[in-house]
Write an enzyme that holds these catalytic residues in place. Structure first.
Site, PDB file in Angstrom:
ATOM      1  N   TYR A  25       0.830  -1.201   0.000  1.00  0.00           N
ATOM      2  CA  TYR A  25       0.000   0.000   0.000  1.00  0.00           C
ATOM      3  C   TYR A  25       0.866   1.253   0.000  1.00  0.00           C
ATOM      4  O   TYR A  25       1.419   1.662   1.019  1.00  0.00           O
ATOM      5  CB  TYR A  25      -0.937   0.024   1.202  1.00  0.00           C
ATOM      6  CG  TYR A  25      -1.825  -1.193   1.340  1.00  0.00           C
ATOM      7  CD1 TYR A  25      -2.172  -1.966   0.229  1.00  0.00           C
ATOM      8  CD2 TYR A  25      -2.325  -1.573   2.576  1.00  0.00           C
ATOM      9  CE1 TYR A  25      -2.979  -3.081   0.356  1.00  0.00           C
ATOM     10  CE2 TYR A  25      -3.154  -2.685   2.713  1.00  0.00           C
ATOM     11  CZ  TYR A  25      -3.470  -3.441   1.602  1.00  0.00           C
ATOM     12  OH  TYR A  25      -4.280  -4.539   1.737  1.00  0.00           O
ATOM     13  N   HIS A  63       0.363 -12.271   1.550  1.00  0.00           N
ATOM     14  CA  HIS A  63      -0.424 -11.319   0.768  1.00  0.00           C
ATOM     15  C   HIS A  63      -0.481 -11.691  -0.709  1.00  0.00           C
ATOM     16  O   HIS A  63       0.540 -11.689  -1.405  1.00  0.00           O
ATOM     17  CB  HIS A  63       0.193  -9.919   0.925  1.00  0.00           C
ATOM     18  CG  HIS A  63      -0.709  -8.811   0.506  1.00  0.00           C
ATOM     19  ND1 HIS A  63      -0.273  -7.503   0.378  1.00  0.00           N
ATOM     20  CD2 HIS A  63      -2.034  -8.790   0.199  1.00  0.00           C
ATOM     21  CE1 HIS A  63      -1.283  -6.738   0.007  1.00  0.00           C
ATOM     22  NE2 HIS A  63      -2.361  -7.494  -0.113  1.00  0.00           N
TER      23      HIS A  63
END
Length: 329
Positions: A54, A139
């Site tokens: 992010y 992830h």
């Protein structure tokens, strides 16, 4: 508060996803990011999730700074592993590559090896400015299943057994591989984004029953399917791309039904995943204090029982999907 699997890690029923304060699609400044986290705290949110992906580290740095003065024992923090950040002098921004409005100072390198997991976690701790996180997820291992299951997962299991982290899991935008994690490993939690919503019931078929049967917790992200269920209109996004006409029509029907029953589509979209017994928390992404406060208000607003009944009658809700219990009369 709910406990993740058989761990001691607790999460609030509504949680804060920090992709937005990592400049997802559009930039926000530091002050706006910190105000969003402050609003989450004031609303009772005590679970905060981030990732190196992010904003190529920006989200972790901002979230860590925003939480720095909070008592560490009073909140739960998760991050993710599988992408290492390596410096680059390519220049430009990250919008085309990663979808974040930040300078492209680093590139993401996929690595679900044991060494990659450890290096990734150490780098995240440094960016966050903390000595531990409570939860670590693998992830998006979609294209790296072999390494994730045979190297990454055992590395997380070792970190958990050593007490370095309290709970481990995987986070993905799909249900199928998460079901495999639930069935074939000893994860405490899986984070399923966008696959258990009013528009997408895929997790209901296998993932959620498997999780309930194994005592594995599920955190549901993407309850608004990246925007369509928050504000259905022409040009709205569904799973980060332009919403197909048939899904826009369906979302507009849902909105009209909600308003007819005196509620909002946003309230219904948040209440729906929270009603499943396997779901420990609903993760909402927000980039401003206003968005956070709205989500918290909508989440706390009961949705009329008659709304859910009409959804079933209209064929807009799977028959097997649990819904919130009726309010006492």
């Amino acid at each position: 508060m709910s406990t993740l699997g058989t761990s001691d890690v607790e999460v609030s029923e509504l949680s804060f996803g920090a992709a937005g304060i990592g400049n997802l699609f559009t930039a926000v400044d530091d002050e706006q990011a910190y105000e969003a986290v402050d609003a989450a705290w004031a609303s009772g949110i005590r679970y905060f999730d981030t990732a190196p992906h992010y904003g190529i580290g920006l989200s972790e740095r901002r979230l860590g700074a925003a939480l720095r003065d909070r008592p560490r024992a009073e909140y739960t923090l998760s991050t993710k592993v599988g992408r290492l950040l390596e410096p680059t002098d390519a220049g430009g921004d990250d919008l085309a590559e990663g979808g974040f409005a930040v300078p492209a100072t680093h590139r993401r390198v996929w690595d679900f090896s044991a060494d990659g997991v450890r290096r990734g976690l150490d780098a995240s701790l440094e960016r966050l400015g903390v000595d531990h996180v409570d939860v670590v997820y693998l992830h998006d291992p979609d294209d790296h299943a072999e390494q994730a299951f045979h190297e990454g997962y055992p590395a997380l299991e070792k970190l958990r057994s050593q007490g370095v982290v309290g709970a481990i899991g995987a986070g993905m935008n799909q249900a199928e591989m998460l079901t495999r994690f639930v069935r074939d490993t000893d994860v405490d939690v899986v984070l399923c984004a966008g696959r258990y919503t009013l528009l997408d019931h895929r997790a209901l078929t296998d993932l959620l029953p498997a999780a309930e049967g194994r005592g594995t917790s599920v955190v549901v992200g993407g309850a608004f399917n990246s925007g369509l269920l928050a504000d259905p209109r022409p040009g709205a996004t569904y799973n980060y791309t332009a919403a197909p006409p048939e899904l826009l029509d369906r979302a507009l029907r849902l909105k009209a039904l909600a308003e007819r029953h005196g509620t909002t589509l946003r309230a219904a979209a948040l209440a729906f995943p929270a009603a499943h017994p396997a779901v420990a928390s609903v993760l909402v992404g927000a980039r401003s204090a206003l968005e956070v406060r709205d989500c918290a208000e909508q989440f706390a607003t009961p949705v009329p029982w008659a709304f859910w009944q009409e959804l079933r009658t209209e064929g807009l809700l799977a028959a097997a999907a649990p819904v919130p219990a009726p309010e006492p009369s």
